[in-house]
Design a protein around this motif. Structure first.
Motif, short mmCIF file in Angstrom:
data_model
loop_
_atom_site.label_atom_id
_atom_site.label_comp_id
_atom_site.label_asym_id
_atom_site.label_seq_id
_atom_site.Cartn_x
_atom_site.Cartn_y
_atom_site.Cartn_z
N TYR A 1 -10.32 -2.56 -57.30
CA TYR A 1 -10.80 -2.94 -55.99
C TYR A 1 -10.03 -2.20 -54.92
O TYR A 1 -8.81 -2.14 -54.96
CB TYR A 1 -10.67 -4.46 -55.80
N GLU A 2 -10.76 -1.63 -53.98
CA GLU A 2 -10.14 -0.92 -52.87
C GLU A 2 -9.66 -1.96 -51.87
O GLU A 2 -10.43 -2.82 -51.44
CB GLU A 2 -11.16 0.01 -52.20
N VAL A 3 -8.39 -1.91 -51.52
CA VAL A 3 -7.81 -2.82 -50.54
C VAL A 3 -7.40 -1.97 -49.34
O VAL A 3 -6.55 -1.09 -49.47
CB VAL A 3 -6.59 -3.57 -51.11
N ARG A 4 -8.02 -2.23 -48.20
CA ARG A 4 -7.65 -1.53 -46.96
C ARG A 4 -6.79 -2.46 -46.13
O ARG A 4 -7.15 -3.61 -45.89
CB ARG A 4 -8.89 -1.14 -46.17
N VAL A 5 -5.67 -1.93 -45.68
CA VAL A 5 -4.72 -2.72 -44.90
C VAL A 5 -4.53 -2.02 -43.55
O VAL A 5 -4.31 -0.82 -43.49
CB VAL A 5 -3.36 -2.83 -45.63
N VAL A 6 -4.63 -2.81 -42.48
CA VAL A 6 -4.42 -2.29 -41.13
C VAL A 6 -3.35 -3.15 -40.48
O VAL A 6 -3.52 -4.35 -40.29
CB VAL A 6 -5.71 -2.34 -40.29
N ALA A 7 -2.23 -2.52 -40.18
CA ALA A 7 -1.13 -3.19 -39.48
C ALA A 7 -0.96 -2.49 -38.13
O ALA A 7 -1.51 -1.41 -37.91
CB ALA A 7 0.15 -3.11 -40.31
N ARG A 8 -0.20 -3.10 -37.28
CA ARG A 8 -0.02 -2.56 -35.93
C ARG A 8 0.39 -1.09 -35.95
O ARG A 8 -0.10 -0.28 -35.19
CB ARG A 8 1.05 -3.39 -35.21
N ASP A 9 1.28 -0.73 -36.84
CA ASP A 9 1.87 0.60 -36.83
C ASP A 9 1.34 1.53 -37.92
O ASP A 9 1.80 2.66 -38.03
CB ASP A 9 3.39 0.49 -36.94
N ASP A 10 0.36 1.09 -38.72
CA ASP A 10 -0.07 1.92 -39.84
C ASP A 10 -1.35 1.35 -40.46
O ASP A 10 -1.71 0.20 -40.21
CB ASP A 10 1.03 1.95 -40.90
N SER A 11 -1.99 2.16 -41.27
CA SER A 11 -3.09 1.68 -42.11
C SER A 11 -3.03 2.46 -43.41
O SER A 11 -2.61 3.61 -43.44
CB SER A 11 -4.43 1.87 -41.41
N TRP A 12 -3.40 1.81 -44.50
CA TRP A 12 -3.35 2.44 -45.79
C TRP A 12 -4.35 1.78 -46.73
O TRP A 12 -4.84 0.69 -46.46
CB TRP A 12 -1.94 2.44 -46.36
N THR A 13 -4.63 2.47 -47.83
CA THR A 13 -5.59 2.00 -48.82
C THR A 13 -4.92 1.95 -50.17
O THR A 13 -4.16 2.84 -50.54
CB THR A 13 -6.82 2.94 -48.87
N LEU A 14 -5.22 0.89 -50.92
CA LEU A 14 -4.67 0.67 -52.25
C LEU A 14 -5.82 0.45 -53.23
O LEU A 14 -6.88 -0.01 -52.82
CB LEU A 14 -3.80 -0.59 -52.27
N LEU A 15 -5.58 0.70 -54.48
CA LEU A 15 -6.50 0.29 -55.53
C LEU A 15 -5.77 -0.72 -56.40
O LEU A 15 -4.65 -0.47 -56.83
CB LEU A 15 -6.94 1.49 -56.38
N ARG A 16 -6.41 -1.86 -56.63
CA ARG A 16 -5.78 -2.92 -57.42
C ARG A 16 -6.77 -3.49 -58.42
O ARG A 16 -7.91 -3.77 -58.08
CB ARG A 16 -5.29 -4.06 -56.53
N ARG A 17 -6.30 -3.69 -59.63
CA ARG A 17 -7.08 -4.38 -60.64
C ARG A 17 -7.04 -5.88 -60.36
O ARG A 17 -6.12 -6.38 -59.70
CB ARG A 17 -6.49 -4.12 -62.03
#
Length: 136
Positions: free
Chosen positions: A21-37
């Motif tokens: 599952y693609e997990v998109r994270v948006v924080a005040r100072d950054d954004s990133w994408t993870l893949l998690r089972r």
């Protein structure tokens, strides 16, 4: 919206295939994408329940399935995992003993990357992402 689970992919071949599952994270100072089972989400669920108690334990988490490799299961699970992550972050931000998130007093629009990483290694890029067929 701090976290979303917009999509999923199938990895591996044959008996070793699985969904990530693609997990998109948006924080005040950054954004990133993870893949998690799903397994990593379940580990997060278990550890957060133990660490933060009944309010976190009351958050609905998608159960294991008998035939988890069916796409219909992945599609339903994707939405439920997203709801779980959002609710987890919100609930923990209201618990005084959840120091990394409590300092935001429920106002998560100012949350920063470091706070999420202190909250759980689940949100750290590179964690669990070294298997031959994707994440481990």
């Amino acid at each position: 919206m701090i976290v979303s689970v917009p999509s999923y992919v199938i990895r591996g071949a044959g008996a070793s295939s699985h969904y990530e599952y693609e997990v998109r994270v948006v924080a005040r100072d950054d954004s990133w994408t993870l893949l998690r089972r799903y397994r990593r989400f379940r580990e997060l669920y278990t550890s957060m329940r133990q660490k933060y108690g009944s309010k976190v334990a009351a958050i609905r988490f998608p159960p294991r399935q008998v035939f988890p490799k069916y796409e219909v299961v992945a599609r339903q699970r994707r939405k439920r995992l997203e709801e779980y992550l959002r609710r987890l972050i919100q609930v923990c931000s209201e618990l005084s003993h959840c120091e990394p998130l409590y300092k935001y007093n429920g106002n998560l629009s100012n949350i920063d990357k470091q706070s999420l990483l202190e909250f759980s290694p689940f949100f750290r890029r590179g964690m669990f992402e070294s298997g031959k067929y994707g994440t481990s």
